[in-house]
Every structure is written in C-alpha cells, then in structure tokens.
Design a protein around this motif. Structure first.
Motif, PDB file in Angstrom:
ATOM      1  N   PHE B 150      29.267  36.932  36.872  1.00  0.00           N
ATOM      2  CA  PHE B 150      27.774  37.606  36.999  1.00  0.00           C
ATOM      3  C   PHE B 150      27.691  38.769  37.398  1.00  0.00           C
ATOM      4  CE2 PHE B 150      23.078  37.922  37.417  1.00  0.00           C
ATOM      5  CZ  PHE B 150      22.766  37.068  36.671  1.00  0.00           C
ATOM      6  N   GLY B 151      28.353  39.049  38.608  1.00  0.00           N
ATOM      7  CA  GLY B 151      28.167  40.160  39.602  1.00  0.00           C
ATOM      8  C   GLY B 151      28.994  41.251  38.664  1.00  0.00           C
ATOM      9  N   ASN B 152      30.129  41.221  38.141  1.00  0.00           N
ATOM     10  CA  ASN B 152      30.944  42.315  37.383  1.00  0.00           C
ATOM     11  C   ASN B 152      30.381  42.671  36.064  1.00  0.00           C
ATOM     12  OD1 ASN B 152      32.859  42.582  39.260  1.00  0.00           O
ATOM     13  ND2 ASN B 152      33.826  40.626  38.529  1.00  0.00           N
ATOM     14  N   LEU B 153      29.671  41.790  35.401  1.00  0.00           N
ATOM     15  CA  LEU B 153      28.973  41.810  34.370  1.00  0.00           C
ATOM     16  C   LEU B 153      27.902  42.836  34.569  1.00  0.00           C
ATOM     17  CD1 LEU B 153      28.992  40.881  31.246  1.00  0.00           C
ATOM     18  CD2 LEU B 153      27.233  39.023  31.877  1.00  0.00           C
ATOM     19  N   ALA B 154      26.929  42.520  35.540  1.00  0.00           N
ATOM     20  CA  ALA B 154      25.865  43.271  35.876  1.00  0.00           C
ATOM     21  C   ALA B 154      26.420  44.802  36.263  1.00  0.00           C
ATOM     22  CB  ALA B 154      25.257  42.616  37.114  1.00  0.00           C
ATOM     23  N   LEU B 155      27.325  44.834  36.691  1.00  0.00           N
ATOM     24  CA  LEU B 155      28.037  46.150  37.084  1.00  0.00           C
ATOM     25  C   LEU B 155      28.209  47.145  35.945  1.00  0.00           C
ATOM     26  CD1 LEU B 155      30.445  45.960  40.027  1.00  0.00           C
ATOM     27  CD2 LEU B 155      27.800  46.649  40.134  1.00  0.00           C
ATOM     28  N   LYS B 156      28.629  46.381  34.709  1.00  0.00           N
ATOM     29  CA  LYS B 156      28.762  47.069  33.497  1.00  0.00           C
ATOM     30  C   LYS B 156      27.772  47.771  32.805  1.00  0.00           C
ATOM     31  CE  LYS B 156      32.744  44.463  32.454  1.00  0.00           C
ATOM     32  NZ  LYS B 156      33.085  42.889  32.048  1.00  0.00           N
ATOM     33  N   SER B 157      26.499  47.234  33.080  1.00  0.00           N
ATOM     34  CA  SER B 157      25.345  47.552  32.674  1.00  0.00           C
ATOM     35  C   SER B 157      24.970  49.144  32.815  1.00  0.00           C
ATOM     36  CB  SER B 157      24.120  46.978  33.197  1.00  0.00           C
ATOM     37  OG  SER B 157      22.862  47.577  32.789  1.00  0.00           O
ATOM     38  N   LYS B 158      24.554  49.538  31.661  1.00  0.00           N
ATOM     39  CA  LYS B 158      24.125  51.128  31.598  1.00  0.00           C
ATOM     40  C   LYS B 158      22.554  51.394  31.624  1.00  0.00           C
ATOM     41  CE  LYS B 158      28.574  52.795  29.902  1.00  0.00           C
ATOM     42  NZ  LYS B 158      29.130  51.540  29.600  1.00  0.00           N
ATOM     43  N   ASN B 159      21.934  50.263  31.076  1.00  0.00           N
ATOM     44  CA  ASN B 159      20.347  50.419  30.810  1.00  0.00           C
ATOM     45  C   ASN B 159      19.829  49.068  31.022  1.00  0.00           C
ATOM     46  OD1 ASN B 159      18.328  51.539  29.808  1.00  0.00           O
ATOM     47  ND2 ASN B 159      18.597  51.242  27.731  1.00  0.00           N
ATOM     48  N   PRO B 160      19.778  48.659  32.519  1.00  0.00           N
ATOM     49  CA  PRO B 160      19.276  47.659  32.882  1.00  0.00           C
ATOM     50  C   PRO B 160      17.786  47.245  32.416  1.00  0.00           C
ATOM     51  CG  PRO B 160      19.208  49.213  34.990  1.00  0.00           C
ATOM     52  CD  PRO B 160      20.296  49.779  33.726  1.00  0.00           C
ATOM     53  N   VAL B 161      17.609  46.222  31.911  1.00  0.00           N
ATOM     54  CA  VAL B 161      16.032  45.949  31.543  1.00  0.00           C
ATOM     55  C   VAL B 161      15.315  45.491  32.770  1.00  0.00           C
ATOM     56  CG1 VAL B 161      16.827  45.064  29.279  1.00  0.00           C
ATOM     57  CG2 VAL B 161      16.590  43.464  31.126  1.00  0.00           C
ATOM     58  N   ARG B 162      14.076  45.525  32.620  1.00  0.00           N
ATOM     59  CA  ARG B 162      13.137  45.197  33.761  1.00  0.00           C
ATOM     60  C   ARG B 162      12.804  43.832  33.480  1.00  0.00           C
ATOM     61  NH1 ARG B 162      10.489  47.719  38.067  1.00  0.00           N
ATOM     62  NH2 ARG B 162       8.920  46.584  38.943  1.00  0.00           N
ATOM     63  N   VAL B 220      25.335  33.916  47.950  1.00  0.00           N
ATOM     64  CA  VAL B 220      24.760  35.040  47.054  1.00  0.00           C
ATOM     65  C   VAL B 220      25.674  36.243  47.319  1.00  0.00           C
ATOM     66  CG1 VAL B 220      23.085  36.136  45.755  1.00  0.00           C
ATOM     67  CG2 VAL B 220      22.641  33.728  46.373  1.00  0.00           C
ATOM     68  N   ALA B 221      26.233  36.697  48.562  1.00  0.00           N
ATOM     69  CA  ALA B 221      26.855  37.682  48.745  1.00  0.00           C
ATOM     70  C   ALA B 221      28.055  37.853  47.787  1.00  0.00           C
ATOM     71  CB  ALA B 221      27.137  37.874  50.144  1.00  0.00           C
ATOM     72  N   ALA B 222      28.573  36.915  47.307  1.00  0.00           N
ATOM     73  CA  ALA B 222      29.770  37.070  46.608  1.00  0.00           C
ATOM     74  C   ALA B 222      29.678  37.629  45.117  1.00  0.00           C
ATOM     75  CB  ALA B 222      30.142  35.769  45.975  1.00  0.00           C
ATOM     76  N   ASN B 223      28.139  38.025  44.863  1.00  0.00           N
ATOM     77  CA  ASN B 223      27.853  38.597  43.839  1.00  0.00           C
ATOM     78  C   ASN B 223      27.427  40.025  43.975  1.00  0.00           C
ATOM     79  OD1 ASN B 223      26.194  39.512  41.548  1.00  0.00           O
ATOM     80  ND2 ASN B 223      25.306  37.401  41.078  1.00  0.00           N
ATOM     81  N   ILE B 224      28.561  40.675  43.382  1.00  0.00           N
ATOM     82  CA  ILE B 224      28.464  42.277  43.573  1.00  0.00           C
ATOM     83  C   ILE B 224      27.361  42.942  42.947  1.00  0.00           C
ATOM     84  CG2 ILE B 224      30.201  42.518  41.562  1.00  0.00           C
ATOM     85  CD1 ILE B 224      31.373  44.897  43.902  1.00  0.00           C
ATOM     86  N   GLY B 225      26.946  42.421  41.894  1.00  0.00           N
ATOM     87  CA  GLY B 225      25.908  42.950  41.327  1.00  0.00           C
ATOM     88  C   GLY B 225      24.583  43.031  42.120  1.00  0.00           C
TER      89      GLY B 225
END
Lengths: 366, 326
Positions: B150-162, B220-225
């Motif tokens: 999950f975290g790594n996936l979030a890091l790839k985001s360029k245009n996060p949704v609100r 949850v700290a495991a989640n780098i995102g």
C-alpha cells in the motif's frame, strides 16, 4: 400518589427517606443498569444527551413497579436540561403512560407554581411545613454525601481498597430496605463506623485528582462507569467539584444569592469566562482553576457526548492547562463508551501524574 | 542459560512478544495476528520462543495492550501497564530526546507528548476509528492490493485525489466514488494516506504542540505512504524506530525490568503454559438487571480468573491475587 424520581448518584437514598418522612409513598427506580440504558436509548431521540436517555429508562422501570408521579427539578439556563421534563412527558405519553410530572422549576420561572408544587409534594399546609421538610432533606443529603466522600478518601489509603467497596455495596443494598429517616440515619452511622475501621496504609501520599464537568455525569456512578472506584483502586484521592450537597446549597439553601463554594468558582472562572454558558460550564472552568491553585495533581473533565456547556468549557480549559501547567483530561461518555478504552485512559493519566510528581520532588531536592 | 525479560503486547489486531536483555536491546521479536483468539496466539507465541531460541531463563514479564489483563492471567506478569505508558517508555529508550510519539495501531491511535523525558500530555481517538490500521486494512482489500504494498503504491502517485477522511463510512463511499471516476490506484492510495493523516491531526492531535523529534510507532508505521503524508503535513521529519511494530512489547519488557529491581521472583508461570489446555466459558449473570457477561478462564479443573462483572461477585470469589480485575 406514588412518587419516583430519576437516579442521581446517592440522592435516591436521602430522597426516599425524605418523602417517606412526609408521608408519601416512594418507589425509587431500580439501580441504573444496562437494561435501564437500553430501554432509555430505545425510546429517546438518538442525538439527545445521555442523561435524558438514562432518565427515561429510570422512569419506565419505576412505572413498571407502580409509580405514577415523577418528580424532577427544572432549569432555565441555555442547557437542554431545562427542556427535559417537557420532552420526557411527551415520550412517556407517546408510549401510552399517563403519569403526573411535578417539576420544581426555579422560582424565577413563576413562584406561584413552585409553591403549589412544593406544597403538594411535601404534603404541606403552610410554609413552616415546607421549611421543616427542607431541613430534614438537607440533613439526609449532607450525610449521604459525607459517606460517599469518606469512602473515596478511605479507598485511596486502604490496604485493601476492595474492602471499602464491600461496605458501600452493603450500605446501598440495605438502604433500600430501610423505612423513614431514623432507620436510614442509623444505617448511615453504622456505615461511617465501618469505613473508619478500614485498615489504612502508613505514610502513603496519594495522587489527588479533581473531577469536574457536567453535573449528572460527575455524580451518577453508572454513567461515569464508577470513576471514583476505578481511581480509588489505583490509589488516587478523588475530589468531586459537584455533589448533591453543593447543588442544594447553591440552588435552595442559599437562594437567591448562591452558595459560597459556587460563587468562588465564578470568581476563579472570571479571567476565562465571565458569563453563564448553561449547565455547569462556568463552574467547570472555575473548579479547574481552583484545583490547580490548591495543590491537586490533575483534573478529569467528564461530559456526555454533545453536551453544549461542557464543550464550551473544554475549549477554555486548554488555556487553564497552559497557564497553570495543570494536566486536565477530558472523557466523553455516551452509550457507546467502551470500558477497556476508558480504563486505559485513566491508568495512563494517573501514570502521567505520578511521573510528574516524582520529577517535581527530584527538582526540589536540587 | 541466557537471561531475558519478556514483554507482551496483546492488541486488537496483533500480539507481539519480545525478549530483551539487561542492556535493553531486543534479542527476539515476534509479531503475530491476534485473529480474535488471543489465548491461543499467546500460547503459540510462548511455545515458539522455546522452539526458536531454546532453553532460556525469564527474569521478568510485562504485559500491555487491550488484552494485558488476559495475558497476565495466562502467562503470569510482574507488571501490567497501559499502552500509553508502554509506548512512551519504549520511545524514550529508542530516542531519549523524543518529544512527540505518534502511534497508530489496529483499532486506536494515540499521540503522546513528552518533554524532558516525561509524558506531559496524551490523547487517544475518541468516538471514531477512521484512520486506524483496521480501516486501512479494509480499504486495501477493497482496492485489491496487499497491505504491505500500500505505502509504496501511494509513493508512486503524482496527482493524489482528495478523500473525505472524517468518517470511515464516508471515506469509503468517497473512495468508491473516486474509483468510479476512473482515478488510478496509486492516486487513490495516496489520497487515503493524506485523509488518514488529516483525520489524525484534526482529531487526536488537535491542540497538541507537535515538536521534533517525532517517532512514528505501531503497525501502521510500516506504511511508508502514511509516514510521508505525516512529513508533508507537519513539514517535519518523522522517524520510524527499527522495532516500530513491537514498541508496546518493548516498553512492557523495560517496565518489567524496572519492576524486578523491587521484587525477588518473577510471576512467570513457565514455558509449559504453551501446552496447557485453557477453557474459556462465558455466562450471563442473572443476579441483577445489569446482566453482566462474565468470562471464566480455567485450566486443569482450576479456575484462573473470572471477570466482566460490575459488582465483583464473581471476580472476587476467587482467591488468587492475579484475578482481581475489577
């Protein structure tokens, strides 16, 4: 006329003997329990504050036992409590119960009605009868509060704090069986004796915590999940900013000037809050300052979810915390509150206070 | 034989066990999912210690977490402490100058404010579980991604949704809405991280003075995102300790060590408890209208503990010292 009233801490003990002394038949509701809350929640508006729900449960259980007249005090500040009697009457009517409501509104709301209500309720013919009844009620409430307070003190110091619980539980059970004031007074004296015989720890210095907040949650142990006992077992000396005695002293005995204790709270609150915000919001702020100035280690604010006056007080308390470097924790209660989380917060808060005190001691040595 | 202190943290989602030596360094750690059967998992983790480490001596036991009393009954603890104190102690052990601890676990989140090495303030989530581990877990399943990714996936985001993060239910429906609009997964994952952090800071962290150094602990700290989202929101550095996932257990072990300075013998019941049969029985007491659900834990025809009653009629009826929970 079979009188009942909502539960409000230990008031039912004094209330029962008081009305019996006046020749009224009294049916106090069974001790508030999960069943009470379930019934109350079922028939009340979902977003109303918790005290109304518990009270509805109390009324339903009393009516089941045969009560036909409900006694309630009123209020006229900007707090929903002033509207309770009307709402509750509607709820009970809709459920098909035809019960009488006697609401003792403050004299400002019409002295004539208050007089009429008091006369019916106190079985009185003239003002002297009312006065005599009031005096007795005052004594009973005073003594009942003294026992609660004494038990809180003993619990903090006791070698075995559960012994205090056993005495108090027995007292509550036996009090329901007594009839009229004399029997109750005797039982109270015995209880005081027993409490004074509880073995205490030597040279123990308990943490001192003041309980502040909304009056009903502060006083009713079912609603605050026996906070006094829980803290007492951790060796904490609990002081309550509001008790039935304080209420009666302020609203009845010292009418219309208000009691010394409460006026002191207003004074203490003044730098932060100059005016009435309903309920006991102003008193909460004042009490917090009072406890901070009087060497308490911390305070806990209790409020039912969405209580307006206490929410106002809560936001002001953060300034008190800042100015006095005085820890205050807020606990919000409603029918969803879980006991485990509640306990964790209490324990952690007490830990915090202990460590803070140790640090202070250490600093003073240097 | 080597000697260690045992720290146990029984949480809603995970059960963690650590062995710690006299120098406060972790020798062994185990992170298991509680899976709703704390007793079995607890026994399994004790058995695992023997299997994986061999014969050792336990000098003291500390328990924490929402199942701390239960763990005490089963294992025998020298000290039973709440999670806040345990996390603070462990955080201080990692970084003595820490001034803020953010802890997000399975079902609750906390903030602990420390100054000069003592806890001065704390808060826990009040009436809402939005933004805790369980919530993230569920949303990951909904998105069809593994929680560890999950975290790594979030890091790839360029245009996060609100995403509206105030309430778990609304967050979920808002997320589905964004999904249906065709946003890609990494933007949604990042949006969720931001929403969770926003919710945490507005709810738990409200009115608290957050100062560096900041530690981020809990599962949850495991989640780098999430960590990144915190750093962006606070504009400060957020450190994640090496043993972020078992900090509660470490705290409990350190507390046990302190406690054993005052005591002679540990209450630890020995590694054999792993093979003991524990029976749990629940019944509804009909003594009054409270109708308390009483739980009774027994082993070998001996009742270890009863709890759950408000009045103490059942819990006080057993004489052993460790059964008084009320």
């Amino acid at each position: 006329m079979k009188i009942t009233f909502p539960h409000f801490g230990n008031v039912y003990i004094a209330g029962k003997a008081f009305f019996e002394e006046l020749g009224q038949e009294v049916i106090p509701p069974p001790k508030s329990s999960r069943k009470t809350l379930e019934m109350g929640t079922k028939f009340s508006q979902e977003t109303i504050c918790l005290p109304l729900k518990v009270m509805i449960g109390n009324f339903l259980e009393s009516i089941e036992k045969g009560a036909d007249t409900i006694v309630l005090t009123g209020s006229c500040g900007p707090c929903r409590f002033g509207y309770y009697s009307i709402l509750q009457r509607n709820i009970l009517e809709e459920l098909g119960y035809n019960v009488e409501f006697i609401v003792l509104d403050p004299a400002g709301e019409g002295f004539k009605r208050l007089k009429k209500n008091a006369y019916t309720l106190f079985n009185a013919k003239n003002i002297r009868d009312v006065y005599r009844a009031g005096k007795l009620g005052w004594q009973l409430i005073n003594k009942a509060d003294y026992i609660t307070d004494l038990s809180n003190k003993k619990r903090a110091y006791a070698v075995n704090s559960h012994e205090v619980d056993a005495i108090i539980d027995r007292y509550y059970r036996d009090a329901e069986k007594t009839f009229r004031a004399k029997e109750l007074m005797d039982l109270m004296d015995d209880t005081i004796n027993e409490l004074n015989n509880v073995k205490l720890k030597d040279g123990f210095e308990p943490i001192r915590i003041g309980i502040i907040g909304e009056i009903y949650t502060v006083i009713e142990p079912f609603v605050n999940m026996e906070i006094e006992r829980k803290l007492g077992h951790m060796g904490v000396l609990v002081d309550k900013s509001l008790t039935p005695t304080i209420w009666v002293e302020h609203h009845v005995k010292s009418f219309p000037f208000g009691s010394k204790t409460e006026r002191l709270k207003y004074k203490k609150a003044e730098p932060y809050l100059k005016t009435l915000v309903g309920g006991h919001g102003r008193e909460t702020v004042g009490s917090a300052v009072y406890y901070a100035e009087n060497g308490f280690d911390g305070a806990i604010q209790l409020l039912p979810l969405n209580c307006m006056p206490e929410i106002v007080a809560k936001s002001i308390l953060s300034s008190v915390i800042e100015d006095y470097k005085f820890p205050i924790m807020t606990l919000i209660l409603d029918e969803m509150t879980g006991e485990a989380g509640y306990m964790t917060r209490l324990e952690a808060f007490v830990d915090l206070l202990y460590r803070k005190r140790e640090e202070k001691k250490w600093k003073s040595i240097i | 034989m080597e000697k260690y202190y045992l720290g146990i943290d029984v949480g809603s989602v995970s059960t963690n066990v650590v062995l710690m030596d006299e120098e406060n360094s972790v020798f062994y750690k185990k992170y298991l999912r509680t899976q709703g059967k704390p007793i079995e998992i607890l026994k399994k983790s004790i058995e695992d210690i023997v299997k994986e480490v061999g014969e050792i001596e336990i000098l003291g036991v500390g328990t924490t977490g929402s199942g701390r009393y239960l763990a005490d009954i089963i294992v025998g603890a020298d000290i039973v402490k709440n999670e806040i104190t345990a996390h603070a102690i462990a955080g201080l052990n990692y970084n003595p100058s820490v001034r803020t601890i953010i802890e997000i676990g399975g079902q609750d989140s906390k903030i602990i404010i420390l100054r000069d090495g003592i806890v001065v303030d704390f808060a826990m989530n009040t009436v809402c579980a939005a933004g805790t581990g369980s919530f993230l877990d569920r949303q990951a399943i909904r998105l069809g991604i593994d929680i560890s990714e999950f975290g790594n996936l979030a890091l790839k985001s360029k245009n996060p949704v609100r995403i509206a993060g105030r309430c778990a239910v609304f967050a979920e429906s808002d997320m589905i809405h964004k999904q249906q609009l065709g946003h890609n997964q990494s933007d949604i994952a990042k949006g969720l991280c931001d929403a969770l952090v926003r919710n945490y800071l507005n709810n738990v962290g409200k009115g608290k003075e957050i100062l560096e150094p900041i530690l981020f602990q809990g599962g949850v700290a495991a989640n780098i995102g999430i960590r990144k989202a915190f750093e962006e929101a606070l504009n400060m550095e957020v450190q994640v300790p090496d043993n972020y996932d078992v900090m509660g257990a470490i705290g409990a072990a350190i507390l046990a060590k302190e406690e054993m300075k005052k005591k002679k013998r540990t209450h630890f019941k020995g590694f054999s408890i792993g093979s003991l049969e524990h029976n749990v029985r629940g019944f509804e007491c009909d003594g009054c209208s409270n109708r308390c659900e009483v739980v009774e834990i027994g082993t070998n025809n001996r009742i270890l503990a009863r709890y759950g009653d408000k009045c103490g009629k059942w819990s006080n009826s057993i004489k052993n010292e460790d059964s008084k929970l009320a």
